[in-house]
Design a protein around this motif. Structure first.
Motif, short mmCIF file in Angstrom:
data_model
loop_
_atom_site.label_atom_id
_atom_site.label_comp_id
_atom_site.label_asym_id
_atom_site.label_seq_id
_atom_site.Cartn_x
_atom_site.Cartn_y
_atom_site.Cartn_z
N MET A 1 0.85 -1.18 0.00
CA MET A 1 0.00 0.00 0.00
C MET A 1 0.90 1.25 0.00
O MET A 1 1.88 1.31 0.72
CB MET A 1 -0.89 0.01 1.23
N ILE A 2 0.51 2.22 -0.82
CA ILE A 2 1.22 3.49 -0.87
C ILE A 2 0.21 4.64 -0.84
O ILE A 2 -0.93 4.47 -1.24
CB ILE A 2 2.10 3.63 -2.14
N ALA A 3 0.65 5.77 -0.35
CA ALA A 3 -0.15 6.99 -0.41
C ALA A 3 0.29 7.72 -1.68
O ALA A 3 1.48 7.97 -1.88
CB ALA A 3 0.10 7.85 0.81
N LEU A 4 -0.65 8.02 -2.54
CA LEU A 4 -0.35 8.66 -3.81
C LEU A 4 -0.56 10.16 -3.68
O LEU A 4 -1.61 10.61 -3.22
CB LEU A 4 -1.23 8.07 -4.91
N VAL A 5 0.44 10.93 -4.10
CA VAL A 5 0.40 12.39 -3.99
C VAL A 5 0.07 12.98 -5.36
O VAL A 5 0.61 12.54 -6.38
CB VAL A 5 1.76 12.93 -3.50
N SER A 6 -0.80 13.98 -5.39
CA SER A 6 -1.17 14.64 -6.64
C SER A 6 -0.07 15.62 -7.06
O SER A 6 0.90 15.86 -6.34
CB SER A 6 -2.48 15.38 -6.48
N VAL A 7 -0.28 16.23 -8.20
CA VAL A 7 0.67 17.22 -8.72
C VAL A 7 0.77 18.42 -7.77
O VAL A 7 1.82 19.05 -7.66
CB VAL A 7 0.23 17.68 -10.13
N ASP A 8 -0.31 18.70 -7.06
CA ASP A 8 -0.34 19.84 -6.12
C ASP A 8 0.20 19.48 -4.75
O ASP A 8 0.01 20.23 -3.79
CB ASP A 8 -1.77 20.34 -5.97
N ASP A 9 0.87 18.33 -4.62
CA ASP A 9 1.44 17.83 -3.36
C ASP A 9 0.37 17.58 -2.30
O ASP A 9 0.60 17.79 -1.11
CB ASP A 9 2.51 18.77 -2.83
#
Length: 70
Positions: free
Chosen positions: A1-9
């Motif tokens: 499992m990973i936390a995915l970060v958007s382009v806006d952090d």
């Protein structure tokens, strides 16, 4: 499992790593660790071209600084 970060952090959601890897276009995108010290590894998807350009600019700055110091 990973936390995915958007382009806006901004952390979007928690995803299974394999699911993220299957959905991204590996020829155009790369997955990089943004914060490995968090509870879950936090990753961000970058366009390979933009990441290459950032690394190239960083290398040029370091190279210019080294020439200046000599």
């Amino acid at each position: 499992m990973i936390a995915l970060v958007s382009v806006d952090d901004i952390v979007q959601r928690v995803h299974p790593l394999q699911s993220v890897l299957n959905q991204m276009n590996r020829e155009l995108q790369t997955l990089a660790i943004a914060d490995q010290h968090a509870d879950l590894p936090t990753c961000k998807i970058y366009l390979r071209k933009l990441l290459y350009e950032r690394e190239k600019q960083a290398w040029k700055r370091v190279n210019a600084q080294n020439r200046k110091n000599k």
